[in-house]
Design an enzyme around this catalytic site. Structure first.
Site, short mmCIF file in Angstrom:
data_model
loop_
_atom_site.label_atom_id
_atom_site.label_comp_id
_atom_site.label_asym_id
_atom_site.label_seq_id
_atom_site.Cartn_x
_atom_site.Cartn_y
_atom_site.Cartn_z
N CYS A 288 -4.18 -2.63 4.79
CA CYS A 288 -3.70 -1.29 5.20
C CYS A 288 -3.89 -0.39 3.98
O CYS A 288 -2.93 0.01 3.34
CB CYS A 288 -2.21 -1.34 5.54
SG CYS A 288 -1.79 -2.22 7.02
N ALA A 289 -5.13 -0.08 3.68
CA ALA A 289 -5.43 0.42 2.32
C ALA A 289 -5.24 1.92 2.13
O ALA A 289 -5.09 2.37 0.99
CB ALA A 289 -6.85 0.03 1.95
N ASP A 339 -9.14 -2.05 12.51
CA ASP A 339 -7.76 -2.26 12.94
C ASP A 339 -7.31 -3.62 12.41
O ASP A 339 -7.87 -4.66 12.78
CB ASP A 339 -7.72 -2.23 14.48
CG ASP A 339 -6.30 -2.41 15.00
OD1 ASP A 339 -5.42 -2.87 14.25
OD2 ASP A 339 -6.07 -2.08 16.19
N CYS A 409 7.28 0.89 1.95
CA CYS A 409 7.96 1.85 1.08
C CYS A 409 9.24 2.28 1.78
O CYS A 409 9.58 3.45 1.83
CB CYS A 409 7.08 3.02 0.67
SG CYS A 409 6.53 4.01 2.04
C1 LIG Z 1 1.88 2.66 3.84
S1 LIG Z 1 0.27 3.11 4.14
C2 LIG Z 1 -0.61 2.18 2.94
C3 LIG Z 1 -0.60 2.80 1.57
C4 LIG Z 1 -1.65 2.20 0.66
N1 LIG Z 1 -1.46 0.77 0.51
C5 LIG Z 1 -1.66 2.82 -0.70
O1 LIG Z 1 -1.10 2.28 -1.65
O2 LIG Z 1 -2.27 3.89 -0.84
C6 LIG Z 1 -0.13 2.30 5.60
C7 LIG Z 1 -1.56 2.53 6.07
O3 LIG Z 1 -1.81 1.64 7.18
C8 LIG Z 1 -2.70 2.30 8.05
N2 LIG Z 1 -2.63 1.62 9.36
C9 LIG Z 1 -1.86 1.90 10.43
N3 LIG Z 1 -2.09 1.03 11.43
C10 LIG Z 1 -3.05 0.20 10.99
C11 LIG Z 1 -3.75 -0.90 11.57
N4 LIG Z 1 -3.49 -1.30 12.83
N5 LIG Z 1 -4.68 -1.52 10.84
C12 LIG Z 1 -4.96 -1.12 9.59
N6 LIG Z 1 -4.34 -0.07 8.98
C13 LIG Z 1 -3.41 0.56 9.68
C14 LIG Z 1 -2.20 3.71 8.06
O4 LIG Z 1 -3.22 4.59 8.52
C15 LIG Z 1 -1.87 3.92 6.58
O5 LIG Z 1 -2.97 4.43 5.89
#
Ligand SMILES: C[S@@+](CC[C@H](N)C(=O)[O-])C[C@H]1O[C@@H](n2cnc3c(N)ncnc32)[C@H](O)[C@@H]1O
Length: 472
Positions: A288-289, A339, A409
């Site tokens: 989830c980058a 995803d 977070c």
């Molecule tokens: C809390 S943020 C991650 C922050 C990141 N790790 C950073 O340090 O910059 C969560 C991320 O997960 C993504 N996300 C949401 N659903 C997801 C999925 N099904 N698969 C992958 N990423 C997903 C969101 O778009 C968001 O960018």
């Protein structure tokens, strides 16, 4: 002689044009955008400030004041609403939102800044004349004169219920948090009144700007050469900028060799990178980058070991931000839009996996002043299935003997321990690793084996991390 003609003649007050104060007008515009369009203050403010600077309306001090007025008013909105409600003769929901914004801005100047009373009232009345018209400016004047009759402590004694009668309501009004948020934070923090009060107070402070020196690309020593930079508290890569420090002015940040990153996020990446592994350490995944803060640090740490990082993010535009954050990474990496619950990679591929899942963000309230008022308890229900699904696929993605880091977070127990314990119940061949020894020197990480950081204890966002090893 008629009654009327005997009355002394009072000349009508000459019309005076309202004084336009660009700082207050900009602060009002930002509050309206947050209110009306659900904008985020941290996104809406910078372009407004830039435009004001370009127009020659603003200098750095004006920008600092406008920022303080917007952020302070939004953070303290709960407290100010309670005080303003005591000064108007109708329910607050019947006061027009733009009028309420002017009143809240005025209340913040009166009760939350050192602006002298007469200046705070008259600036607010002038603002009201410009943006609301003379009629409503009179109302603003009358209300703010009542607000000005007491200081903040005096008002809190009047409008907050006594602590002994209702501790959570008391803290909600005094520290300007929704009651359900006070309750959730307290459940997670535990302990008595002092701790939760410190935490809520810390949420109302402006956070320092912290930089990360991406290993192999810059060093904390290099960043410490910047004016008014001091070393981070816990992460060897962290450097804090003194108030007003501009990350954009730092060459290493402009070149992507360093970035802006809360120390809590750095510690999450470091703990995952330090977790002991059985076997090879060659393939890392950030599932989830976006927008890429942790991926950039993980990529640099992986490069030091010759490991490869796959950074995956569902939303293509956020995957673009990840690519930008990783650009110039000294080791091999790939960024994909995918995803994480239906991953394109083979199960068991990775040695280390991070899933920093979407969450309510209740651990980063310092940074997003309006977030506490937007979030609803229902949001927890909408994140819950996704958080579990992402943790499950993370566990599928790691090889036997490899480690998954589940991070949020938010310290809300429904997003942290409940998710981990539910998923691990379904997965007998997993074990929690004690994450605390992986962050040597960082105190008060909780009872373990997971870790919970706190703004009032660690000066970081309230990041949570559980480390899970797949055992068979
Ligand atoms: C809390 S943020 C991650 C922050 C990141 N790790 C950073 O340090 O910059 C969560 C991320 O997960 C993504 N996300 C949401 N659903 C997801 C999925 N099904 N698969 C992958 N990423 C997903 C969101 O778009 C968001 O960018």
């Amino acid at each position: 002689m008629s009654e009327q003609s005997r009355r002394p003649h009072r000349p009508a007050k000459p019309y005076r044009r309202p004084q336009k104060d660009p700082v207050r007008i900009l602060a009002f515009d930002a509050l309206r955008a947050v209110d009306e369009r659900d904008a985020y203050a941290n996104l809406v403010l910078p372009p407004l400030l830039r435009k004001a600077r370009e127009n020659g309306d603003f200098d750095a001090r004006d920008a600092a004041l406008a920022t303080e007025l917007v952020y302070g008013t939004l953070r303290r909105q709960g407290t100010y609403d309670a005080i303003i409600a005591a000064c108007v003769d109708r329910p607050l929901r019947e006061v027009d939102p733009p009028v309420l914004d002017v009143l809240s801005l005025g209340a913040h100047q009166l009760l939350g800044t050192r602006i002298p009373t007469h200046a705070a009232v008259s600036a607010s009345v002038e603002l009201a004349r410009v943006v609301l018209g003379d009629g409503r400016a009179k109302f603003v004047n009358a209300v703010l004169r009542k607000v000005a009759r007491d200081d903040l402590d005096g008002w809190l004694e009047k409008v907050a219920p006594p602590y002994d009668e209702d501790p959570e309501d008391h803290l909600a009004v005094v520290h300007s948090h929704p009651r359900w948020v006070v309750s959730a934070l307290w459940d997670s923090l535990g302990g008595g009144r002092a701790g939760i009060e410190d935490l809520l107070a810390a949420d109302n402070e402006r956070p320092e700007v912290t930089l990360v020196a991406r290993p192999g690309r810059s060093t904390a020593e290099e960043l410490l050469n910047e004016e008014a930079a001091v070393a981070g508290r816990w992460s060897p890569y962290a450097v804090r900028l003194a108030e007003g420090g501009e990350p954009g002015a730092v060459e290493a940040v402009r070149e992507g060799r360093a970035g802006v990153q809360d120390e809590g996020s750095q510690l999450v990446a470091l703990a995952l990178a330090n977790a002991p592994l059985d076997g090879p350490d060659e393939k890392w995944l950030d599932g989830c980058a976006g927008p890429g803060g942790k991926a950039a640090l993980l990529g640099a740490l992986a490069a030091e070991r010759g490991a490869f990082l796959l950074a995956s993010e569902k939303q293509p535009h956020r995957a673009g931000l990840v690519a930008r954050a990783l650009d110039g990474n000294p080791g091999p990496y790939q960024v994909i839009a995918a995803d994480g619950t239906r991953p394109p990679w083979q199960p068991g591929t990775f040695d280390r996996v991070l899933v920093d899942v979407p969450c309510t963000g209740l651990g980063a309230l310092r940074r997003r002043p309006e977030a506490r008022w937007r979030r609803r308890p229902d949001d927890l229900d909408s994140f819950a299935p996704l958080q579990r699904a992402l943790l499950r696929t993370a566990l599928d993605s790691v090889r036997v003997g490899g480690v998954v880091g589940y991070a949020t977070c938010s310290p809300h127990l429904a997003e942290t321990r409940a998710v981990v314990s539910d998923v691990l119940k379904e997965r007998p061949h997993t074990e929690l690793i004690d994450a605390r020894p992986l962050l040597p020197g960082v105190p008060d990480l909780g009872d373990g084996p997971d870790i919970q950081l706190w703004p009032h204890i660690h000066g970081t966002d309230a990041m949570y991390l559980a480390l899970i090893r797949r055992t068979a």
